[in-house]
Scaffold this active site. Structure first.
Site, PDB file in Angstrom:
ATOM      1  N   PHE A 187       0.853  -1.183   0.000  1.00 16.32           N
ATOM      2  CA  PHE A 187       0.000   0.000   0.000  1.00 16.32           C
ATOM      3  C   PHE A 187       0.886   1.229   0.000  1.00 16.32           C
ATOM      4  O   PHE A 187       1.737   1.385   0.869  1.00 16.32           O
ATOM      5  CB  PHE A 187      -0.926   0.033   1.214  1.00 16.32           C
ATOM      6  CG  PHE A 187      -1.842   1.235   1.206  1.00 16.32           C
ATOM      7  CD1 PHE A 187      -3.001   1.237   0.439  1.00 16.32           C
ATOM      8  CD2 PHE A 187      -1.526   2.376   1.930  1.00 16.32           C
ATOM      9  CE1 PHE A 187      -3.830   2.352   0.402  1.00 16.32           C
ATOM     10  CE2 PHE A 187      -2.348   3.502   1.899  1.00 16.32           C
ATOM     11  CZ  PHE A 187      -3.504   3.477   1.129  1.00 16.32           C
TER      12      PHE A 187
ATOM     13  N   ASP B 101       9.223   2.760   1.353  1.00 14.19           N
ATOM     14  CA  ASP B 101       8.041   3.412   1.884  1.00 14.19           C
ATOM     15  C   ASP B 101       8.010   3.145   3.380  1.00 14.19           C
ATOM     16  O   ASP B 101       7.642   2.059   3.816  1.00 14.19           O
ATOM     17  CB  ASP B 101       6.791   2.866   1.190  1.00 14.19           C
ATOM     18  CG  ASP B 101       5.514   3.514   1.712  1.00 14.19           C
ATOM     19  OD1 ASP B 101       5.567   4.187   2.761  1.00 14.19           O
ATOM     20  OD2 ASP B 101       4.454   3.334   1.070  1.00 14.19           O
TER      21      ASP B 101
ATOM     22  N   LYS C  25       2.871  10.000   8.160  1.00 17.26           N
ATOM     23  CA  LYS C  25       2.155   9.574   9.374  1.00 17.26           C
ATOM     24  C   LYS C  25       2.699  10.155  10.690  1.00 17.26           C
ATOM     25  O   LYS C  25       2.310  11.251  11.049  1.00 17.26           O
ATOM     26  CB  LYS C  25       2.053   8.046   9.404  1.00 17.26           C
ATOM     27  CG  LYS C  25       1.077   7.547   8.321  1.00 17.26           C
ATOM     28  CD  LYS C  25       0.508   6.164   8.591  1.00 17.26           C
ATOM     29  CE  LYS C  25      -0.694   5.896   7.704  1.00 17.26           C
ATOM     30  NZ  LYS C  25      -0.387   5.221   6.441  1.00 17.26           N
TER      31      LYS C  25
HETATM   32  C1  PLP Z   1      -0.692   5.477   5.015  1.00 16.48           C
HETATM   33  C2  PLP Z   1       0.325   5.010   4.048  1.00 16.48           C
HETATM   34  C3  PLP Z   1       0.525   5.679   2.826  1.00 16.48           C
HETATM   35  C4  PLP Z   1      -0.345   6.810   2.351  1.00 16.48           C
HETATM   36  O1  PLP Z   1      -0.305   7.901   3.201  1.00 16.48           O
HETATM   37  P1  PLP Z   1      -1.448   9.040   3.062  1.00 16.48           P
HETATM   38  O2  PLP Z   1      -0.998  10.067   4.056  1.00 16.48           O
HETATM   39  O3  PLP Z   1      -2.747   8.399   3.393  1.00 16.48           O
HETATM   40  O4  PLP Z   1      -1.405   9.539   1.670  1.00 16.48           O
HETATM   41  C5  PLP Z   1       1.547   5.226   2.009  1.00 16.48           C
HETATM   42  N1  PLP Z   1       2.309   4.179   2.361  1.00 16.48           N
HETATM   43  C6  PLP Z   1       2.143   3.531   3.525  1.00 16.48           C
HETATM   44  C7  PLP Z   1       3.043   2.380   3.867  1.00 16.48           C
HETATM   45  C8  PLP Z   1       1.136   3.912   4.400  1.00 16.48           C
HETATM   46  O5  PLP Z   1       0.936   3.236   5.522  1.00 16.48           O
END
Ligand code: PLP
Length: 398
Positions: free
Chosen positions: A129, A214, A243
């Protein structure tokens, strides 16, 4: 009739009005222990006095100037992130998805800048994700997020999770890099084995690819390391974070080595709000605390205790919980019954947790919890499991 709020979320029937540390209080007065932390965002809990002071002090001075001018808070935060990580340079934005957009663009630009514009493809992994923008849904490759939104953004080659041979087969003359979460979050708290992380780094080095991490969910101390890649000793070329970086204030960042960022010159990328003074004040305040020498040792200590306690509950309720997994306070309970049933049973008893793929319940408490919070959460989880074990048959069919 459509609701005034675009109905894109399936929301639980509760609203909150106040938070204090790991606790959050609903509008009807109920108190919850927040072991979801706004999806790994409120790493320092709610209303942390140091963050409140930083935000309110900045709010009284200056909110926004745009990136047409110098922003001292950006300068300070970037220098501190560079000092604490592999990175030489940082781009600020407002969310995880945007941090990934910058990372993807930077990986493509690197090759084009170095005379290989045909190298624009990124290898990604099933279950990943990376956000909800057009490029990041293509990178994540999940059908449920792609369907109905027209042609998928080109340039992502997805391979099965953890399959190194498939990665090798996917590398071609157009490959720019590999994009991976060191621990899949939304995918169900699935850690990539450290030896696989090292093998991916080696593949990147052999083939002239960029390793793009990520760490939007796994970063900022959640795993007991400042960033999860430190668990394997591997360093990326580019890393997206967000986050917990703002502890609840929206902010994201894309970190990179000087080499990987070599194509990112003036005018190439930008964001109106990115790195605004409010966000920078709060993120700098978050770093004040996360970089204290005693902070990560605390995360590791409390995480070990929580994981051990969760394992005991899982042992007692094998009909509900199959496995406890994850690193630090990025934990998942793989369920034997629909994960929603457990999440609802926990919430009804005052404990918030979050669903994930692979039928997992994510346990993502604020990093500042202590033993008493763990004991309270474990008591509630135990009761929730008991209620599911002994529930009448008619509920079981739900
Ligand atoms: C939450 C998340 C995203 C996306 O972040 P947003 O602030 O919702 O755009 C991307 N990668 C990972 C691993 C995430 O947990």
């Amino acid at each position: 009739m459509i609701t005034p709020i675009l109905p894109t979320y399936a929301r639980a029937p509760v609203a909150f009005e106040r938070g204090e540390g790991p606790f959050i209080f609903a509008t009807d007065g109920r108190r919850f222990l927040d072991f979801g932390a706004g999806i790994a965002v409120n790493a320092l809990g709610h209303a942390h006095p140091h963050l409140v002071a930083a935000l309110t002090a900045q709010a009284a001075k200056l909110w926004h100037t745009s990136n047409l001018y110098q922003v001292p808070g950006q300068q300070r935060l970037a220098e501190r992130l560079v000092a604490a990580t592999f990175a030489d340079t940082v781009f600020f934005c407002n969310s995880g998805g945007e941090a990934l957009e910058c990372a993807i663009k930077m990986a493509r630009k690197f090759h084009s800048h170095n005379g290989a514009p045909q190298r624009y493809r990124l290898i990604t992994f099933e279950g990943a994700f990376h956000g909800r923008t057009l490029a990041t849904i293509a990178a994540g490759g999940q059908k449920k997020y792609l369907e109905g939104f027209g042609p998928k953004v080109e340039g992502f080659d997805q391979v099965p999770f953890g399959d190194l041979d498939a990665v090798k087969r996917a590398i071609g003359p157009e490959t720019a890099g590999i994009l991976i979460e060191p621990i899949q979050g939304e995918g169900g708290i699935r850690p990539v084995a450290p030896e696989k992380m090292r093998a991916l780094r080696q593949l990147c080095d052999e083939h002239g690819l960029l390793l793009v991490l990520d760490e939007v969910q796994s970063g900022m101390g959640r795993t007991g390391k400042l960033f999860a890649h430190e668990l394997s000793g591997v360093t990326p070329d580019i890393m997206a974070i967000a986050k917990a970086l703002g502890g609840g204030f929206p902010v994201g960042a894309c970190l990179a080595t000087e080499r990987a960022a070599s194509g990112m010159t003036a005018g190439v990328h930008g964001s109106t709000f990115g790195g605004n003074p409010l966000a920078m004040a709060v993120a700098n305040a978050v770093l004040d605390i996360v970089l204290e020498p005693s902070f990560l040792p605390h995360v590791n200590r409390i995480a070990n205790y929580l994981k051990q306690q969760l394992a005991m509950v899982a042992d007692k309720h094998r009909d509900v919980i199959e496995e406890v997994r994850g690193e630090g306070l990025l934990l998942g309970l793989k369920c034997k019954m629909p994960n929603n049933l457990l999440i609802d049973a926990m919430r009804e008893r005052g404990l918030l947790a979050i669903g994930a793929g692979d039928n997992v319940v994510r346990i993502l408490p604020p990093l500042i919890i202590d033993e008493d919070h763990v004991r309270e959460a474990i008591g509630i989880l135990n009761d929730a499991c008991l209620s599911l074990t002994h529930r009448p048959m008619k509920d079981a069919a739900k």
